[in-house]
Design a protein around this motif. Structure first.
Motif, PDB file in Angstrom:
ATOM      1  N   SER A 194     -17.849  13.571  22.566  1.00 16.96           N
ATOM      2  CA  SER A 194     -16.841  13.740  23.740  1.00 16.96           C
ATOM      3  C   SER A 194     -17.540  14.795  24.947  1.00 16.96           C
ATOM      4  N   GLU A 195     -18.000  15.904  24.225  1.00 17.86           N
ATOM      5  CA  GLU A 195     -18.580  17.120  25.058  1.00 17.86           C
ATOM      6  C   GLU A 195     -19.968  16.434  25.727  1.00 17.86           C
ATOM      7  N   GLN A 196     -20.674  15.516  25.003  1.00 22.68           N
ATOM      8  CA  GLN A 196     -21.964  15.034  25.544  1.00 22.68           C
ATOM      9  C   GLN A 196     -21.470  14.347  26.509  1.00 22.68           C
ATOM     10  N   ALA A 197     -20.360  13.431  26.409  1.00 25.57           N
ATOM     11  CA  ALA A 197     -20.099  12.383  27.540  1.00 25.57           C
ATOM     12  C   ALA A 197     -19.686  13.296  28.824  1.00 25.57           C
ATOM     13  N   LEU A 198     -18.908  14.440  28.703  1.00 29.22           N
ATOM     14  CA  LEU A 198     -18.449  15.163  29.544  1.00 29.22           C
ATOM     15  C   LEU A 198     -19.581  15.646  30.358  1.00 29.22           C
ATOM     16  N   ASP A 199     -20.812  16.128  29.589  1.00 26.88           N
ATOM     17  CA  ASP A 199     -21.974  16.689  30.381  1.00 26.88           C
ATOM     18  C   ASP A 199     -22.637  15.683  31.231  1.00 26.88           C
ATOM     19  N   THR A 200     -22.862  14.462  30.661  1.00 27.08           N
ATOM     20  CA  THR A 200     -23.485  13.318  31.469  1.00 27.08           C
ATOM     21  C   THR A 200     -22.593  13.292  32.663  1.00 27.08           C
TER      22      THR A 200
END
Lengths: 159, 115
Positions: free
Chosen positions: B9-15
């Protein structure tokens, strides 16, 4: 804009000055300003003030008579002092008379102060009495002992 | 419980954040207001001079919004009021002393001027 600002400042100044000064010095009592001041200074009611004003009026002829006695003895003393450079019996007599006049005046004044203070509320009467005594009866000079060690030493050197 | 590895979920937010663009223009003076607010916040925590810095910021704000004439007239009016009050207080004090002396003269033969 500058003129408008200055005019506004001048108007504000006048308003503050007159509302604070002119209004607080009105004297609707019909008595002299110094008596009206007494009423303000000691928070007197109209009745108390009127009684004190009567006492003041009744005391004034006495005060004038005392002034005349003071003037007369001062004139005599001045003449005697100018005529010699020694303490003559006349000068001693005049000095004694001046002291008697002063004592008499002070006793009458004190009687008036007591009468005025009794016409005031107790706290204000006490304050008035203390103030008048300090201003008129109590000496303004001090003894050497009261003034401290330096003056005491000065006094010792003299005796 | 922090781990070095980012979660999904953090990677998704970063993207998402990397792709995010502001398309609407900022309102005029936005940046200046942000910096003013930052400076004001810093001034509050700065200590005894905070008041003056705050006042300066407030005045700058007024000037920036074209309120200078009102601020100018208000300041002059306040100055006039303070001056008038101060002057009257001084004069009343002086008059009070004169009336005290007059009263004493009126009752004490030794406080009157004799010939």
């Amino acid at each position: 804009m500058l003129c408008l600002g200055l005019a506004a400042a001048a108007a504000a100044y006048a308003l503050a000055y007159y509302s604070r000064f002119a209004l607080s010095r009105t004297n609707p009592t019909g008595h002299p300003a110094e008596l009206a001041w007494l009423q303000r200074e000691f928070n007197l009611t109209r009745g108390e003030f009127e009684r004190i004003a009567q006492l003041h009026q009744a005391y004034l002829p006495d005060c004038v008579a005392m002034c005349q006695r003071v003037d007369a003895i001062n004139r005599r003393l001045r003449g005697l002092l100018a005529a010699t450079n020694q303490v003559t019996p006349e000068i001693q007599q005049a000095l004694a008379e001046a002291a008697r006049v002063r004592t008499d005046c002070q006793a009458r004044m004190l009687g008036h102060f007591y009468a005025v203070s009794r016409s005031m509320p107790p706290e204000q009467g006490k304050r008035y009495l203390e103030w008048m005594q300090s201003q008129t009866l109590l000496p303004t000079f001090h003894s050497a002992a009261e003034l401290g060690p330096a003056s005491a030493a000065h006094e010792r050197d003299h005796h | 419980m922090s781990t070095d590895k980012p979660t999904n979920s953090e990677q998704a937010l970063d993207t998402l954040l990397h792709r995010w663009e502001v398309r609407q223009p900022l309102p005029p003076g936005f940046e200046a207001r942000v910096w003013r607010q930052v400076a004001r916040t810093e001034a509050v925590s700065a200590g005894p001079s905070a008041f003056w810095i705050g006042l300066e910021m407030w005045l700058r704000g007024l000037l920036g919004r074209g309120l200078a004439p009102y601020a100018y007239i208000t300041a002059l009016v306040l100055l006039g009021l303070a001056g008038g009050t101060w002057q009257a207080a001084g004069k009343l004090r002086q008059e009070r002393l004169e009336l005290r002396a007059l009263y004493i003269q009126s009752v004490d033969p030794y406080h009157k001027s004799h010939d």
